[in-house]
Design an enzyme around this catalytic site. Structure first.
Site, mmCIF file in Angstrom:
data_model
loop_
_atom_site.group_PDB
_atom_site.id
_atom_site.type_symbol
_atom_site.label_atom_id
_atom_site.label_comp_id
_atom_site.label_asym_id
_atom_site.label_seq_id
_atom_site.Cartn_x
_atom_site.Cartn_y
_atom_site.Cartn_z
ATOM 1 N N ASP A 136 3.980 1.461 -1.177
ATOM 2 C CA ASP A 136 4.596 1.544 -2.508
ATOM 3 C C ASP A 136 3.620 2.095 -3.542
ATOM 4 O O ASP A 136 4.004 2.877 -4.418
ATOM 5 C CB ASP A 136 5.086 0.163 -2.955
ATOM 6 C CG ASP A 136 6.292 -0.318 -2.159
ATOM 7 O OD1 ASP A 136 6.973 0.535 -1.550
ATOM 8 O OD2 ASP A 136 6.546 -1.536 -2.148
ATOM 9 N N GLU A 188 21.872 -9.579 -4.743
ATOM 10 C CA GLU A 188 21.740 -9.892 -3.320
ATOM 11 C C GLU A 188 20.264 -9.959 -2.935
ATOM 12 O O GLU A 188 19.464 -9.169 -3.440
ATOM 13 C CB GLU A 188 22.404 -8.800 -2.456
ATOM 14 C CG GLU A 188 23.811 -8.434 -2.865
ATOM 15 C CD GLU A 188 24.244 -7.082 -2.284
ATOM 16 O OE1 GLU A 188 23.629 -6.645 -1.287
ATOM 17 O OE2 GLU A 188 25.171 -6.478 -2.843
ATOM 18 N N GLU A 223 22.042 -5.101 7.388
ATOM 19 C CA GLU A 223 20.654 -5.251 7.833
ATOM 20 C C GLU A 223 20.612 -6.143 9.063
ATOM 21 O O GLU A 223 21.262 -7.190 9.111
ATOM 22 C CB GLU A 223 19.819 -5.879 6.715
ATOM 23 C CG GLU A 223 18.334 -5.671 6.845
ATOM 24 C CD GLU A 223 17.864 -4.370 6.206
ATOM 25 O OE1 GLU A 223 16.653 -4.120 6.197
ATOM 26 O OE2 GLU A 223 18.728 -3.610 5.711
ATOM 27 N N GLU A 282 0.843 -1.203 0.000
ATOM 28 C CA GLU A 282 0.000 0.000 0.000
ATOM 29 C C GLU A 282 0.876 1.250 0.000
ATOM 30 O O GLU A 282 0.599 2.221 -0.717
ATOM 31 C CB GLU A 282 -0.915 -0.020 1.228
ATOM 32 C CG GLU A 282 -1.798 1.204 1.387
ATOM 33 C CD GLU A 282 -2.890 1.317 0.329
ATOM 34 O OE1 GLU A 282 -3.603 2.338 0.330
ATOM 35 O OE2 GLU A 282 -3.023 0.399 -0.514
ATOM 36 N N LYS A 288 11.265 -5.730 -6.594
ATOM 37 C CA LYS A 288 10.419 -6.225 -5.513
ATOM 38 C C LYS A 288 9.695 -7.512 -5.903
ATOM 39 O O LYS A 288 9.336 -7.716 -7.054
ATOM 40 C CB LYS A 288 9.388 -5.150 -5.115
ATOM 41 C CG LYS A 288 9.999 -3.834 -4.658
ATOM 42 C CD LYS A 288 10.778 -3.966 -3.367
ATOM 43 C CE LYS A 288 9.893 -4.066 -2.157
ATOM 44 N NZ LYS A 288 9.222 -2.819 -1.780
ATOM 45 N N CYS A 316 -21.999 -29.799 14.956
ATOM 46 C CA CYS A 316 -22.831 -30.797 15.651
ATOM 47 C C CYS A 316 -23.653 -30.221 16.792
ATOM 48 O O CYS A 316 -24.398 -30.959 17.444
ATOM 49 C CB CYS A 316 -21.952 -31.934 16.166
ATOM 50 S SG CYS A 316 -20.871 -31.460 17.545
ATOM 51 N N LYS A 370 17.091 -8.942 -0.901
ATOM 52 C CA LYS A 370 16.751 -7.704 -0.189
ATOM 53 C C LYS A 370 16.121 -8.075 1.153
ATOM 54 O O LYS A 370 14.942 -8.397 1.235
ATOM 55 C CB LYS A 370 15.791 -6.844 -1.012
ATOM 56 C CG LYS A 370 15.498 -5.483 -0.385
ATOM 57 C CD LYS A 370 14.591 -4.663 -1.287
ATOM 58 C CE LYS A 370 14.348 -3.282 -0.684
ATOM 59 N NZ LYS A 370 13.632 -3.355 0.610
#
Length: 670
Positions: A37, A114, A173, A35, A315, A412, A116
């Site tokens: 993006d 690589e 990261e 959303e 992406k 049931c 992401k």
């Protein structure tokens, strides 16, 4: 026209600034990446079409969020920029052509590829090989000093090895591996503490703890992916890929998935290969990063306001999307677990159309504050069932409805039971409930229960699917002629199966109790109940206090037993079974021949050569011992055969006696 466009651009700027603050500063985004993006691309397109309306403070010109006041601010001597995105192979090809045109060269451009990683970007500064500072990316120009926190991450080296530059800044990261994330959240739920919506939030939130002792308890992992500041006198390879390998030699963790390729097709092949393996990796990734490998060419290409011209992130299809809940169904699992399932306006998530998502249980509905009609974020990862991860409350319409959890089973109509301390609600009509029928009958016929020879899982499934058996009692009503019509059965096999069913009409009370499939009542507990009450009517009439007089029966197990026998449908099935099955009333139900080992608890692990584990278990129980499934401080000794694993390790750590087969034989023969 321009006025309405300008108004829309201002709306987008406000939304994106708010979402940036939630993502970078609060570590609690309210909308999925897809959303964000979508809105970002809409604003960027409008700015391209109407450059005169573009704001100097536009989010398209910024990176991240501003540093928070509680952390010391750190200036990045080399800016920590973001990356532009490509959402298709065409957009990546357009990027590649721009690179070639700017370089004005016919030579082949090599790209470093690589994964992401979807975590939190950090900067590590080393001086003379020692880690002296850790910082967040912040707004790209300045970040937050999180030195003490990054020092607690186990795979971040505090000292580098080898001939390292005098000053070296490493970017990378921080992630929380998926397995560790699930365990962390489960432990948090048990402690009734905050749970994180996803591993990215968990990693970012852990790094920004004011108390580094809290960060130290979080299962974080660091991957280096680039260099920032480097001493001017340092000579390093011209290749980005080779520099990453150099970082690895110095002791820094580098992702093993990195590689170089020499064509757009090679990049596309890498993208598809990583996408195919996405669900097998133990960390979240949301795409692949392609970087021009030559550092010299990177310098020639330069930067734009927020991103380098020499790199792009392609992406993956989003694993989270927004949609609306149109209703909620309650499904009954094979063990009776009641699971609320949200019906959704169909939405494409990760390349698959999703129209249903699990809400897990009543606690999760309450935690989310979700209502019918809400706009929600849906997540789907790999083979995991799509789930509702958050409610977009500022998009809530006025006509939403509360979700009401049922009191009776939707299949049931038996009572629904929820044991205190458990999140899952369950149908109590185990033997009667159609949703639980297959598993209930498979258990009833299993070797340690009624031991119906030849009645395998596939035959049970065929019988249930043909609606020939609605409860275990119907097994005893089956005719040889009916059985002979099953696929690959035949007259002789049908006769053998019919005889095997008839052979179980005389059994023991302990086997019968175990065969009923009462929650938490295993083989040993069934034996204990049979020995204590001597007949079924006494057991059925027993209240919780009487049940808890039985060894190994606590309050929770007692509650399950009472609930089972108080359920009208179960009473009906038990009554029908008693028309066919009998056992010696008033006799000891177990095969205990001696009390020589009474009060002792044994655990058996590994492969035994002189007897099976079941035979060893029976032999120990015949002498009055209890045989448990797990090692604890209460364990008397561990019987260890060949290839004994973690149970042996735990027993040794607790200082317990370890018996091999010879020692077991001596124990049994004394």
């Amino acid at each position: 026209m321009n006025q309405s466009v300008h108004q829309r651009m201002q709306e987008l700027e406000q939304l994106l600034n708010r979402y940036n603050q939630e993502y970078y500063e609060n570590d609690e985004p309210s909308v999925p990446d897809a959303e964000y993006d979508r809105l970002f691309r809409e604003l960027k397109t409008l700015e391209t079409e109407h450059p005169d309306l573009k704001s100097a403070q536009s989010p398209t010109m910024k990176v991240g969020g501003k540093p928070l006041g509680q952390f010391r601010s750190v200036e990045h001597e080399v800016p920590m920029l973001s990356l532009d995105n490509a959402f298709s192979v065409d957009e990546f090809e357009a990027f590649s052509k721009r690179v070639e045109q700017r370089l004005d060269t016919n030579q082949t451009v090599t790209f470093c590829c690589e994964p992401k990683l979807d975590g939190a970007a950090v900067s590590l500064l080393y001086e003379n090989g020692l880690l002296v500072r850790g910082a967040t990316r912040g707004d790209g120009q300045s970040g937050e000093d999180i030195t003490e926190n990054v020092k607690t991450i186990r795979n971040v080296p505090l000292k580098l090895s080898g001939d390292v530059p005098e000053r070296l800044e490493v970017r990378g990261e921080v992630v929380m591996p998926l397995g560790a994330f699930e365990r962390f959240n489960e432990q948090a739920r048990q402690r009734e503490e905050k749970v994180f919506a996803n591993p990215r939030n968990a990693a970012a939130g852990s790094l920004r703890q004011l108390d580094s002792r809290i960060t130290a308890k979080r299962p974080l992992h660091f991957y280096a992916y680039s260099l920032g500041l480097i001493s001017e006198t340092t000579q390093l390879p011209d290749s980005h890929h080779q520099r990453l390998l150099q970082l690895k030699d110095w002791g820094l963790p580098v992702n093993i998935e990195i590689k170089t390729v020499d064509s757009v097709q090679g990049c596309d092949d890498y993208y598809e290969a990583i996408l195919a393996r996405r669900d097998t990796l133990n960390y979240d990734i949301d795409g692949v990063v392609f970087k021009v490998d030559s550092i010299r060419l990177q310098q020639d290409l330069g930067f734009v306001a927020r991103a380098p011209r020499w790199a792009i992130a392609r992406k993956f299809p989003a694993q989270e999307q927004l949609t609306t809940i149109t209703g909620v169904d309650f499904q009954v699992g094979r063990t009776g677990a009641i699971t609320p399932v949200a019906r959704l306006e169909p939405v494409n998530v990760g390349g698959v159309t999703v129209s249903n998502a699990t809400l897990h249980n009543a606690d999760e509905i309450e935690r989310l504050g979700v209502r019918i009609g809400d706009c929600v974020s849906i997540r789907r990862a790999g083979d995991v069932i799509p789930q509702v991860v958050s409610v977009i409350k500022d998009k809530r319409p006025e006509n939403t409805k509360a979700i009401e959890f049922p009191q009776h089973c939707p299949i049931c109509q038996s009572d629904i039971e929820r044991v205190e301390g458990e999140a899952v609600a369950r149908c109590t009509g185990g033997l009667y409930c159609a949703a639980q029928r297959k598993e209930a009958i498979k258990h009833f016929a299993s070797r340690k229960a009624m031991d119906i020879d030849g009645l395998g899982d596939k035959i049970v499934e065929q019988l249930v699917e043909r609606d020939w058996i609605k409860s275990p009692a119907d097994l005893y009503r089956l005719s040889k002629a009916e059985l002979a019509t099953l696929p690959r059965m035949g007259a002789k096999s049908a006769e053998n199966l019919r005889n095997a069913i008839k052979a179980t009409q005389e059994t023991t009370l302990a086997r019968f109790i175990y065969a009923l499939g009462i929650r938490e009542v295993g083989e040993a507990t069934a034996n204990a109940l049979a020995n204590h009450f001597k007949n079924l009517d006494a057991l059925i009439a027993a209240e919780s206090e009487q049940l808890q007089e039985v060894p190994d029966v606590g309050a929770v197990v007692a509650k399950h037993i009472v609930a089972f026998f108080h359920e009208a449908h179960n009473q009906q099935v038990v009554a029908e079974l008693r028309e066919f099955i009998s056992w010696p009333e008033g006799e000891e139900a177990s095969s205990v021949q001696s009390d020589r080992l009474s009060g002792n608890t044994y655990v058996i692990t590994g492969t035994l050569s002189t007897m099976t584990r079941d035979e060893a278990k029976s032999a120990l129980e015949a002498l009055g011992a209890k045989v448990a499934s797990s090692v604890s401080k209460k364990t008397t000794a561990l019987v260890a055969g060949e290839n004994a694993g973690s149970k042996l390790t735990k027993a040794q750590s607790l200082g317990l006696d370890i018996l091999d087969e010879n020692a077991l034989a001596e124990l049994l023969s004394d």
